[in-house]
Structure formats: C-alpha cells, structure tokens
Design a protein around this motif. Structure first.
Motif, PDB file in Angstrom:
ATOM      1  N   ARG A  70       0.801  -1.227   0.000  1.00 16.46           N
ATOM      2  CA  ARG A  70       0.000   0.000   0.000  1.00 16.46           C
ATOM      3  C   ARG A  70       0.835   1.279   0.000  1.00 16.46           C
ATOM      4  O   ARG A  70       0.270   2.374  -0.095  1.00 16.46           O
ATOM      5  N   THR A  71       2.160   1.170   0.147  1.00 18.40           N
ATOM      6  CA  THR A  71       3.019   2.355   0.107  1.00 18.40           C
ATOM      7  C   THR A  71       4.186   2.100  -0.844  1.00 18.40           C
ATOM      8  O   THR A  71       4.496   0.961  -1.185  1.00 18.40           O
ATOM      9  N   ASP A  72       4.839   3.192  -1.223  1.00 18.43           N
ATOM     10  CA  ASP A  72       5.992   3.066  -2.126  1.00 18.43           C
ATOM     11  C   ASP A  72       7.231   2.559  -1.402  1.00 18.43           C
ATOM     12  O   ASP A  72       8.041   1.828  -1.986  1.00 18.43           O
ATOM     13  N   THR A  73       7.380   2.975  -0.143  1.00 22.86           N
ATOM     14  CA  THR A  73       8.591   2.640   0.606  1.00 22.86           C
ATOM     15  C   THR A  73       8.252   2.372   2.060  1.00 22.86           C
ATOM     16  O   THR A  73       7.221   2.816   2.579  1.00 22.86           O
ATOM     17  N   THR A  74       9.152   1.651   2.731  1.00 25.06           N
ATOM     18  CA  THR A  74       9.019   1.415   4.165  1.00 25.06           C
ATOM     19  C   THR A  74      10.405   1.448   4.780  1.00 25.06           C
ATOM     20  O   THR A  74      11.390   1.047   4.140  1.00 25.06           O
ATOM     21  N   LEU A  75      10.491   1.938   6.023  1.00 23.73           N
ATOM     22  CA  LEU A  75      11.792   2.148   6.658  1.00 23.73           C
ATOM     23  C   LEU A  75      11.733   1.765   8.126  1.00 23.73           C
ATOM     24  O   LEU A  75      10.821   2.181   8.845  1.00 23.73           O
ATOM     25  N   PHE A  76      12.703   0.975   8.563  1.00 27.71           N
ATOM     26  CA  PHE A  76      12.914   0.702   9.980  1.00 27.71           C
ATOM     27  C   PHE A  76      14.225   1.381  10.379  1.00 27.71           C
ATOM     28  O   PHE A  76      15.307   0.851  10.129  1.00 27.71           O
ATOM     29  N   PRO A  77      14.149   2.577  10.974  1.00 25.98           N
ATOM     30  CA  PRO A  77      15.363   3.293  11.368  1.00 25.98           C
ATOM     31  C   PRO A  77      15.986   2.698  12.625  1.00 25.98           C
ATOM     32  O   PRO A  77      15.345   1.909  13.336  1.00 25.98           O
ATOM     33  N   THR A  78      17.224   3.085  12.904  1.00 22.55           N
ATOM     34  CA  THR A  78      17.929   2.624  14.094  1.00 22.55           C
ATOM     35  C   THR A  78      18.337   3.814  14.957  1.00 22.55           C
ATOM     36  O   THR A  78      18.429   4.944  14.483  1.00 22.55           O
ATOM     37  N   PHE A  79      18.611   3.533  16.223  1.00 25.25           N
ATOM     38  CA  PHE A  79      18.906   4.602  17.180  1.00 25.25           C
ATOM     39  C   PHE A  79      20.201   5.338  16.848  1.00 25.25           C
ATOM     40  O   PHE A  79      20.404   6.459  17.315  1.00 25.25           O
ATOM     41  N   ASP A  80      21.080   4.726  16.066  1.00 28.75           N
ATOM     42  CA  ASP A  80      22.328   5.395  15.707  1.00 28.75           C
ATOM     43  C   ASP A  80      22.184   6.310  14.499  1.00 28.75           C
ATOM     44  O   ASP A  80      23.162   6.894  14.032  1.00 28.75           O
ATOM     45  N   GLY A  81      20.951   6.444  13.989  1.00 30.82           N
ATOM     46  CA  GLY A  81      20.711   7.354  12.873  1.00 30.82           C
ATOM     47  C   GLY A  81      20.696   6.690  11.509  1.00 30.82           C
ATOM     48  O   GLY A  81      20.423   7.350  10.505  1.00 30.82           O
ATOM     49  N   GLY A  82      20.986   5.404  11.468  1.00 25.70           N
ATOM     50  CA  GLY A  82      20.917   4.659  10.218  1.00 25.70           C
ATOM     51  C   GLY A  82      19.576   3.969  10.064  1.00 25.70           C
ATOM     52  O   GLY A  82      18.570   4.401  10.644  1.00 25.70           O
ATOM     53  N   TYR A  83      19.565   2.916   9.266  1.00 25.63           N
ATOM     54  CA  TYR A  83      18.351   2.114   9.182  1.00 25.63           C
ATOM     55  C   TYR A  83      18.698   0.637   9.074  1.00 25.63           C
ATOM     56  O   TYR A  83      19.747   0.256   8.558  1.00 25.63           O
TER      57      TYR A  83
END
Length: 207
Positions: free
Chosen positions: A128-141
């Motif tokens: 249902r979306t173009d993208t999905t992201l699981f970020p991390t606490f260090d600023g990355g993903y």
C-alpha cells in the motif's frame, strides 16, 4: 501484487574483518563469532518470514570457501555485492530486483530486533506504500523497502553517520513517494550496543 525479495547484505564473519568496532570489547575472534551468530539468525528469520525469496548478497565473492562453512539454509539464494561504496552496492542490488518485477527489502545483519514480524510487516507495507523504513537509534536504518527505484536514495549519503535515515526520508519526500516509517530499533555496532544482545550470545563470544 508484486513478490517481495529480501536481500541481506553481509561481510564474511572472519576475525579482523567483521564487526571490527567490537574488537576492543570482544577480541577479533569474539567479534567474528558474534557476526556469524547475527548472520545466521538474520537468515533464519528471513526464511521464516515467508514473504518471498531470500537472497544473501555477500563480500567477498560467494565462491570464497568461508561461505561454505556457515550452514546457510538451502532456501537462500546467493549474489555478490557490486564494487563501490555501500550506496553503490545497495543501488545495484535494489535496481536489479525492482527491474525484475519484485519489491525489495534491503537489510543487513546488525539488528537482532529485526525479526520475522518486522519483515512481514514491511512486506505488508509495500502492498500500500511506495517505501518502508525501519530506522535505528544510531541514525541509520535496519531495513529499507522499495517498490520503486531512484539513485538519489543511495548517492551522496554519508554512510555510517547519524544522518542516514533522516536524509533517506527527506529524499523519499522529495520524490513524492509514500513512506511507512517505523519506530527505531537497536543496531549492534559499538561496545555500548552489546547490552541489547541476549546474554547467551555474549557468552558464546567469551565476553
């Protein structure tokens, strides 16, 4: 609905090569042992998620003897990482998968919290979306999922800094794409991150 391919990026878990920032805490062999544990755990979680093909994208080449000693699940497919920085390697894999008519989940092996449930949720997001992201606490993903490709998501990114996830989200917005953003997870990169590991994993490394 497009099939979803999980592409796992991994270095060979060899002493002095893998998880080098953990060597002061674990020693070279301990860091390599932990890298192997996280790699195999990531592979098994990805296969168990059952969302589509699982591909292990490696350096050095998949023909290197180290890869034949790890007990990688038979269901896993193999590919070699492209030359260049992390952005170039991610871009080549993402473009190849997307041009083949599949959605892609790009992940590493540094985030034990990225389990089967997260992978299944990311696959549902891409319905249902173009993208999905699981970020991390260090600023990355820990995971970037895509239905579309654009080189701007991978070029000119200051990799291994605390701006990676922010910059990626900004560029997705600039493209006008939809994004499902998730709560932050913990990567295991520095000695201070080891507290997020199960105790049994640390015992395995001799720490």
């Amino acid at each position: 609905m497009k099939p979803v391919r999980i592409v796992i990026f991994a270095k060979a878990p060899q002493p002095g090569v893998a998880k080098t920032r953990l060597i002061p805490a674990l020693g070279a062999q301990g860091a390599a042992d932990l890298a192997r544990c996280m790699l195999l755990r990531t592979l098994h979680e990805a296969v168990a998620a059952g969302v589509g093909p699982v591909e292990l994208c490696v350096t050095p080449s998949s023909a290197a003897p180290i890869w034949q000693t790890l007990g990688v699940p038979e269901a896993v497919q193999w590919s070699d990482q492209a030359e260049g920085d992390l952005g170039k390697r991610l871009a080549v894999a993402a473009q190849r998968v997307l041009e083949n008519g599949e959605s892609v989940l790009l992940i590493g092996t540094d985030c034990p919290e990225l389990g089967t449930a997260c992978l299944q949720q990311a696959a549902r997001d891409l319905q249902r979306t173009d993208t999905t992201l699981f970020p991390t606490f260090d600023g990355g993903y820990a995971l970037l999922g895509l239905n579309l490709f654009h080189c701007s998501l991978f070029e000119g990114i200051a990799w291994s800094t605390n701006t990676v996830a922010f910059e990626t989200r900004y560029r997705i917005g600039q493209l006008g794409w939809t994004l499902q953003n998730h709560p932050m997870l913990h990567d295991i990169d520095e000695p201070s991150d080891l507290k997020w590991l199960p105790k049994s994993w640390l015992e395995m490394t001799g720490a």
